[in-house]
Write an enzyme that holds these catalytic residues in place. Structure first.
Site: not given
Length: 563
Positions: A224, A285
């Site tokens: 993330d 990401e």
């Protein structure tokens, strides 16, 4: 009709490799655990619910699942505010449920990717609570980004950075003696303090977290905010424009993202993954300028990074072709396959996104007054999906897209939980996170045995439930199943043969050649005649809409196998 060739990455290596690395052409299905399946009836999805539905995912034809965070968390940001990286939140089950889920997935031939959130923790994390108690200058406080304020009494934030979730990126703490104290950085919500990656102890902590889940059988990690973590030295002010807002040139990112120091973190992590059997992997990401992606991926860094350019491409031949060509070239430069994605837990579902004019500019989430053409959106979404699944590399699906689920616009404000909505009143991301419909006639459409659902499901979900579409020719679910099984059978995810674009097609038609398979996408609002010549007599493998002889309907796609 001619072809314009584009070589996909690593063809020679893949042909000579005795064992194919699974992640290079895998189809990965994202599970958002809160909204996937609720086994205990409390209205929130859980890990036993995921385990129960794994055969559905195997039959769908995916290779792996990626689970959004299920760790201990106050759920201020849907689990991306982690209070304990090595335990399961009781709302989702127990650590034993995670073990059972991973084991059952492996029995069914599915790989398991878990989310890791290294940019920030929850403010309820034990280490942040220790930092607050220990005070300025302490080793505990050095685990996070704390700084003295500006102004005569430190009453102003240390710099002018703003949060991704709106408002200042700094919050001032009250020290143990009751006096106003230092400020802590939170690029996201106030409940998500940023780790200090200048501190070696933070590196050690996350290396231990990686090993913890690898030891339990995780096959990889989705990282993330993978472009975050390392902040610019000295925490300088960002440039502001004439309106006094932080100036971010088009195609660039805020000053606190994409700093070179973050690349060293992946060079630390890669040997850990490589030390385990089974081709363990990580996918990033990273919302960064496209030309920066090769710096993040490669043999000594991350395995993959999400290709968000494809997700953001507007409906049309030129934009969609560019969103295919450029990522393949960049991936080829570092010998890593690219990824393809159309929806996830952070963006408007593509069945709704495509229901607007290509030039429409979206805000943060879909507001009640933004009404897409649902039929058009689903038609284009189905066509875009067939294009995506024909491309070399790995494809990432978001739960419910195989049912054609739309974005839910009319969630009551008091039920919305997205921090962006709570901080700034924007619609936010809750609309793509509404629990799935499994059975039309069951309570909560089969999501929960009690009929409870943490977000309300619209009536339209009933007709899109999995049991309604099961075995129905032409349904979105059966189109996905057919395409996924054909993709595996024909090896379309592999780089063999590369990609060639067909020239000389009717205006508005995109043609992609993948060896013996030709993919045609009609991006216009009228049917077009299928090209003859080399495609005459080709077999139809799968189509996104019913075909008439010799024509391709408006906003539709087809896979053809040539002799």
């Amino acid at each position: 009709m001619t072809t314009s060739p584009l070589t996909a990455p690593q063809t020679a290596e893949r042909e000579s490799s005795p064992e194919r690395q699974w992640w290079r052409d895998a189809v990965v299905y994202q599970v958002y655990p809160r909204s996937f399946a609720d086994s205990d009836g409390d209205g929130m999805g859980d890990l036993p619910g995921v385990t129960e539905r794994l055969p559905y995912l195997r039959d769908l034809g995916v290779d792996a699942i990626w689970l959004s965070p299920f760790y201990t968390s106050p759920q201020k940001d849907g689990g991306y505010d982690v209070a304990d990286y090595t335990d399961v939140d009781p709302r989702f089950g127990a650590l034993s449920d995670a073990d059972e889920m991973i084991g059952r997935a492996h029995e069914l031939g599915l790989k398991v990717i878990v989310d890791i959130v290294p940019n920030h923790s929850s403010d309820q994390h034990e280490l942040f609570q220790q930092a607050l108690a220990a005070g300025p200058g302490s080793p505990e406080r050095d685990m996070y980004v704390f700084a003295e304020g500006r102004g005569e009494h430190g009453e102003l934030p240390p710099n002018n950075w703003t949060s991704i979730f709106h408002g200042p990126a700094w919050t001032r703490v009250t020290e143990a003696d009751g006096t106003p104290g230092q400020w802590y950085l939170h690029i996201f919500d106030t409940s998500q303090p940023d780790w200090n990656w200048e501190n070696p102890r933070v590196h050690e902590l996350f290396q231990d977290v990686l090993r913890f889940w690898l030891d339990r059988g995780a096959d990889g990690f989705r990282v993330d905010v993978a472009h975050g973590m390392v902040k610019p030295e000295g925490l300088p002010d960002a440039t502001v424009n004439a309106e006094g807002l932080i100036d971010i040139p088009e195609g660039e990112v805020p000053i606190y993202f994409d700093n070179d120091g973050v690349l060293e973190i992946y060079r630390e992590w890669r040997p850990i993954l490589d030390s385990y059997e089974g081709d363990r992997m990580m996918v990033l990401e990273a919302w960064i300028p496209e030309h920066r992606l090769p710096l993040y991926i490669g043999d000594e860094k991350a395995h993959q990074s999400f290709n968000f350019g494809f997700l953001q491409a507007r409906w049309g031949v030129e934009t969609m072709r560019a969103a295919i060509e450029e990522p393949l070239k960049l991936a080829d430069a570092v010998g890593s396959p690219t990824t393809w994605v159309l929806s996830n837990h952070d963006v408007i579902r593509h069945a709704s996104r495509y229901g607007f004019a290509p030039e429409y500019r979206f805000g943060e989430g879909l507001g009640r007054d933004e009404v897409p053409d649902a039929e058009l959106g689903l038609r284009r979404a189905r066509a875009a999906t067939l294009l995506m699944l024909s491309l070399p590399g790995s494809a990432y699906l978001y739960q419910g897209e195989e049912l054609g689920l739309p974005e839910v616009r009319d969630i009551p404000d008091e039920l919305r939980e997205d921090p962006s909505h709570l901080r700034a009143g924007v619609p936010g991301r809750d609309g793509c996170r509404v629990p799935l419909p499994w059975s039309k006639e069951a309570p909560a459409y089969g999501f929960s045995p009690t009929g409870r659902s943490w977000l309300p499901q619209p009536e339209a979900f009933g007709e899109l439930a999995a049991d309604v579409q099961e075995g129905v020719e032409g349904s979105t679910l059966e189109m996905y199943r057919a395409a996924l099984h054909l993709r595996a059978e024909l090896g379309l995810g592999r780089p063999d043969g590369g990609v060639s674009f067909l020239e000389g097609l009717p205006a508005g038609v995109l043609g992609v050649s993948r060896g013996e398979v030709t993919v045609l996408v009609n991006t216009t609002d009228a049917a077009v005649d299928l090209p003859q010549g080399p495609l005459a007599g080709a077999d139809v493998l799968v189509a996104s809409a019913p075909l008439m002889p010799g024509t391709l309907p408006a906003d539709a796609a087809v896979w053809l196998r040539t002799a």
